[in-house]
Design a protein around this motif. Structure first.
Motif, PDB file in Angstrom:
ATOM      1  N   GLU A 175      24.488  31.848  51.678  1.00  0.00           N
ATOM      2  CA  GLU A 175      24.407  31.175  50.373  1.00  0.00           C
ATOM      3  C   GLU A 175      25.755  30.655  49.887  1.00  0.00           C
ATOM      4  N   ASP A 176      26.847  30.969  50.592  1.00  0.00           N
ATOM      5  CA  ASP A 176      28.168  30.604  50.080  1.00  0.00           C
ATOM      6  C   ASP A 176      28.980  29.905  51.166  1.00  0.00           C
ATOM      7  N   THR A 177      30.056  29.218  50.766  1.00  0.00           N
ATOM      8  CA  THR A 177      30.968  28.559  51.699  1.00  0.00           C
ATOM      9  C   THR A 177      32.394  28.922  51.325  1.00  0.00           C
ATOM     10  N   GLY A 178      33.331  28.632  52.211  1.00  0.00           N
ATOM     11  CA  GLY A 178      34.751  28.899  51.949  1.00  0.00           C
ATOM     12  C   GLY A 178      35.624  27.930  52.718  1.00  0.00           C
ATOM     13  N   GLY A 195      32.406  29.097  37.100  1.00  0.00           N
ATOM     14  CA  GLY A 195      31.955  29.353  38.465  1.00  0.00           C
ATOM     15  C   GLY A 195      32.262  30.737  38.981  1.00  0.00           C
ATOM     16  N   TYR A 196      32.850  31.623  38.141  1.00  0.00           N
ATOM     17  CA  TYR A 196      33.172  32.985  38.603  1.00  0.00           C
ATOM     18  C   TYR A 196      31.873  33.732  38.934  1.00  0.00           C
ATOM     19  N   GLY A 197      31.802  34.258  40.149  1.00  0.00           N
ATOM     20  CA  GLY A 197      30.648  35.033  40.575  1.00  0.00           C
ATOM     21  C   GLY A 197      29.443  34.212  40.973  1.00  0.00           C
ATOM     22  N   ILE A 198      29.606  32.882  41.104  1.00  0.00           N
ATOM     23  CA  ILE A 198      28.493  32.001  41.488  1.00  0.00           C
ATOM     24  C   ILE A 198      28.766  31.448  42.883  1.00  0.00           C
ATOM     25  N   THR A 199      27.751  31.457  43.756  1.00  0.00           N
ATOM     26  CA  THR A 199      27.897  30.981  45.133  1.00  0.00           C
ATOM     27  C   THR A 199      27.817  29.464  45.198  1.00  0.00           C
ATOM     28  N   PHE A 233      40.736  38.269  42.107  1.00  0.00           N
ATOM     29  CA  PHE A 233      41.429  36.977  42.056  1.00  0.00           C
ATOM     30  C   PHE A 233      42.071  36.657  43.407  1.00  0.00           C
ATOM     31  N   ALA A 234      42.632  37.713  44.080  1.00  0.00           N
ATOM     32  CA  ALA A 234      43.291  37.498  45.366  1.00  0.00           C
ATOM     33  C   ALA A 234      42.304  36.997  46.409  1.00  0.00           C
ATOM     34  N   SER A 235      41.004  37.332  46.240  1.00  0.00           N
ATOM     35  CA  SER A 235      40.010  36.968  47.244  1.00  0.00           C
ATOM     36  C   SER A 235      39.318  35.651  46.914  1.00  0.00           C
ATOM     37  N   CYS A 236      38.930  35.469  45.630  1.00  0.00           N
ATOM     38  CA  CYS A 236      38.148  34.267  45.293  1.00  0.00           C
ATOM     39  C   CYS A 236      38.918  33.259  44.452  1.00  0.00           C
ATOM     40  N   GLY A 237      40.121  33.626  43.962  1.00  0.00           N
ATOM     41  CA  GLY A 237      40.951  32.691  43.205  1.00  0.00           C
ATOM     42  C   GLY A 237      40.479  32.455  41.779  1.00  0.00           C
ATOM     43  N   LYS A 238      39.603  33.325  41.267  1.00  0.00           N
ATOM     44  CA  LYS A 238      39.101  33.166  39.903  1.00  0.00           C
ATOM     45  C   LYS A 238      39.112  34.506  39.187  1.00  0.00           C
ATOM     46  N   ASN A 239      39.195  34.453  37.866  1.00  0.00           N
ATOM     47  CA  ASN A 239      39.131  35.631  37.015  1.00  0.00           C
ATOM     48  C   ASN A 239      37.836  35.616  36.233  1.00  0.00           C
ATOM     49  N   PRO A 240      37.383  36.796  35.747  1.00  0.00           N
ATOM     50  CA  PRO A 240      36.190  36.823  34.903  1.00  0.00           C
ATOM     51  C   PRO A 240      36.347  35.858  33.728  1.00  0.00           C
ATOM     52  N   GLY A 241      35.327  35.052  33.468  1.00  0.00           N
ATOM     53  CA  GLY A 241      35.406  34.062  32.397  1.00  0.00           C
ATOM     54  C   GLY A 241      35.713  32.663  32.889  1.00  0.00           C
TER      55      GLY A 241
END
Length: 375
Positions: A340-343, A295-299, A284-292
């Motif tokens: 494949e991803d952006t930030g 968009g979690y885990g999708i580029t 969560f600290a890195s991507c701002g999302k939790n499992p569930g």
């Protein structure tokens, strides 16, 4: 007259005796009377004067009862003295929480540390409570105990060896010779993990040490030119030249290619430039999302996140571009990758490399790298 005088004398003697008796009784009463302070549960205090001789007797007279499991100091059979203090503490119910378990327990104390001591609950050096250990609590309040455990994990990572190519002008051009075989090194990383009631709350890299340095692979590349054979003139019988021949009758032209020797072999590339690389993971600290979460885990390209995915600024590196990421500080290359991803923070000459764990991402940190855009 004499008869009245005798009566008055007898009356005076009786009054004198009664007065003396009263004074004696008052003196005895005053001597025997004791002033005692009674404290009940630290919030009620009363002062009484009594002729009773023991603690139990004065409590009975004042109709003060101690609940079962309560605390009396001094004990009920203790003889009283003037100025004594009697302390009474009745048991109170508290909720003690450890992890997900909550139990109701009784104690005569009202300060957290005293309650835990009364209940024979010991805390280790790093353990703590909610509310604080020195705070007062009320009956039926909850006291949460947080058990803190620190653990040091040791992770060993390979250090890729370097490929070194040396020119040898004694070796024919086009030939090569392995002078020294390469050998991977080993880096030892120590990670401190902190658990609260069994749950991991933090992990930090506390040291990195190279246990064994990598041994580079050394290859000699021949640069010695091969002499061209001389031209031979072939004549006819009449001495007229027919043709000129050489041992190399065909001339070839070579097209220059952009190639690079990396720790994972030779690569062909269109373009190369240096950038600053950071690392991210699925925490969560890195991507701002939790499992569930959506968009979690999708580029940003709609693909599933995985090792080898790189977050880029599409104005600099278009999404879908195949890349090779080379380390510039002697550590292992990130290797072949795909944009494949952006930030939000990835702008200009910056890239973000995906790692499968938080510890690996923290271990990478922030480093200069060379990006090859592959053909």
């Amino acid at each position: 007259m004499e008869e009245n005088s005798g009566f008055n004398n007898r009356h005076l003697k009786i009054l004198t005796i009664l007065a003396m008796a009263a004074m004696l009784v008052f003196g005895i009463y005053k001597y025997e009377t004791k002033e005692v302070t009674i404290s009940i549960d630290d919030d009620k205090k009363m002062t009484v004067k009594t002729l009773k001789k023991t603690v139990g007797e004065v409590l009975k007279k004042e109709n003060i009862q101690v609940e079962e499991g309560g605390y009396i100091e001094p004990k009920p059979d203790t003889k009283l003295k003037d100025g004594d203090k009697i302390i009474i503490k009745n048991p109170k119910t508290y909720k003690i929480k450890l992890g997900k378990k909550v139990a109701e327990m009784q104690s005569t104390e009202n300060v957290v540390k005293d309650i835990l001591k009364d209940l024979d609950i010991e805390l280790n050096e790093k353990d703590y409570t909610k509310p604080d250990i020195n705070e007062k609590v009320k009956p039926n309040d909850q006291i949460e105990i947080v058990k803190v455990v620190e653990k040091i994990d040791v992770v060993k990572n390979d250090i890729t060896f370097e490929n070194i190519v040396k020119n040898n002008n004694k070796l024919e051009k086009g030939k090569s010779n392995i002078v020294q075989e390469g050998k991977k090194g080993v880096k030892e990383i120590k990670i401190k993990k902190v658990f609260e009631n069994g749950d991991l709350i933090s992990e930090d890299v506390i040291s990195e040490e190279v246990v064994s340095a990598p041994v580079p692979k050394i290859v000699e590349k021949g640069t010695k030119k091969i002499e061209k054979p001389k031209t031979i003139q072939v004549a006819s019988r009449g001495g007229t030249p027919l043709r000129n021949t050489t041992s190399a009758s065909r001339s070839t032209t070579s097209t220059k290619k952009n190639t690079a020797s990396t720790k994972n072999g030779n690569i062909n590339y269109k373009k190369a430039f240096n950038v600053v690389a950071t690392a991210y993971d699925l925490s969560f600290a890195s991507c701002g999302k939790n499992p569930g979460d959506p968009g979690y885990g999708i580029t940003a390209s709609g693909t599933r996140i995985r090792p080898g995915v790189v977050s880029v600024d599409p104005r600099v590196i278009p999404l879908g571009t195949r890349l090779y990421i080379e380390s510039l500080d002697g550590t292992r290359d990130y290797g072949f990758a795909v944009a494949e991803d952006t930030g939000g923070a990835i702008k200009g000459n910056r890239i973000d490399l995906f790692f499968p764990s938080s510890s690996a991402a923290r271990a990478f940190g922030r480093r200069p790298v060379k990006v090859y855009i592959l053909k």
